[in-house]
Design a protein around this motif. Sequence first.
Motif, mmCIF file in Angstrom:
data_model
loop_
_atom_site.group_PDB
_atom_site.id
_atom_site.type_symbol
_atom_site.label_atom_id
_atom_site.label_comp_id
_atom_site.label_asym_id
_atom_site.label_seq_id
_atom_site.Cartn_x
_atom_site.Cartn_y
_atom_site.Cartn_z
ATOM 1 N N GLN A 144 9.055 -1.890 -4.821
ATOM 2 C CA GLN A 144 9.169 -2.079 -3.330
ATOM 3 C C GLN A 144 9.763 -0.864 -2.874
ATOM 4 N N THR A 152 7.966 -7.812 5.975
ATOM 5 C CA THR A 152 8.019 -8.393 4.531
ATOM 6 C C THR A 152 7.004 -9.717 4.629
ATOM 7 N N PRO A 206 11.717 0.453 1.411
ATOM 8 C CA PRO A 206 12.052 -0.049 2.547
ATOM 9 C C PRO A 206 10.905 -0.093 3.594
ATOM 10 N N THR A 248 3.564 -8.184 4.013
ATOM 11 C CA THR A 248 3.540 -7.286 2.705
ATOM 12 C C THR A 248 3.599 -8.073 1.698
ATOM 13 N N ASP A 249 4.373 -9.254 1.696
ATOM 14 C CA ASP A 249 4.453 -10.228 0.557
ATOM 15 C C ASP A 249 2.933 -10.775 0.273
ATOM 16 N N GLN A 258 4.791 -1.438 -2.528
ATOM 17 C CA GLN A 258 4.683 -2.431 -1.297
ATOM 18 C C GLN A 258 6.051 -2.089 -0.223
ATOM 19 N N ARG A 295 8.597 -3.141 2.394
ATOM 20 C CA ARG A 295 9.199 -4.589 2.463
ATOM 21 C C ARG A 295 9.229 -4.651 4.257
#
Length: 157
Positions: free
Chosen positions: A56, A28, A58, A31-32, A23, A25
């Motif tokens: 995770q 975020t 960057p 992506t979360d 994933q 970030r």
Amino acid sequence: MQNADKGQPRELSGVGLHIGIVQARFNTDITDALAQACQDALIDLGVAPEHITLVQVPGALEVPLGLMALAERDEFDALVALGCIIRGETYHFELVANESGAGVTRVGLDYGIPIANAILTTEDLEQAVARQTEKGRDAAYVAVEMAQLLTDLAPSE
């Protein structure tokens, strides 16, 4: 394998599969949400929570290197790439979208491992939000289906 009567994929089962997720970030909140939807769908498909590894990085350009590190561990049946690239006013969007996509494909081919690419490329935040849950779930289904396919196509011993 496809169902000959309906042209639909067979019933998907993630039982016994090990899935790695990388994933980005950057962006975020999106992506979360992608990661949560993906993990929820994997569990719904029967993948044990302890068989899901989430790392995770960057941003989207770093996703392929994270995928490569997981692929080198040789313990995953499939991988998932998650990220979100939103168009800006410069060429940077095209660079990041093209290079991250090429990197994801290269890792899959170099290591012979299925990778579900759910790095969103959108015009704006609204489009990303509209796609975050569906694309996270889609990535889980693709990862499981492709893991099953490669198992089916593996040479018998």
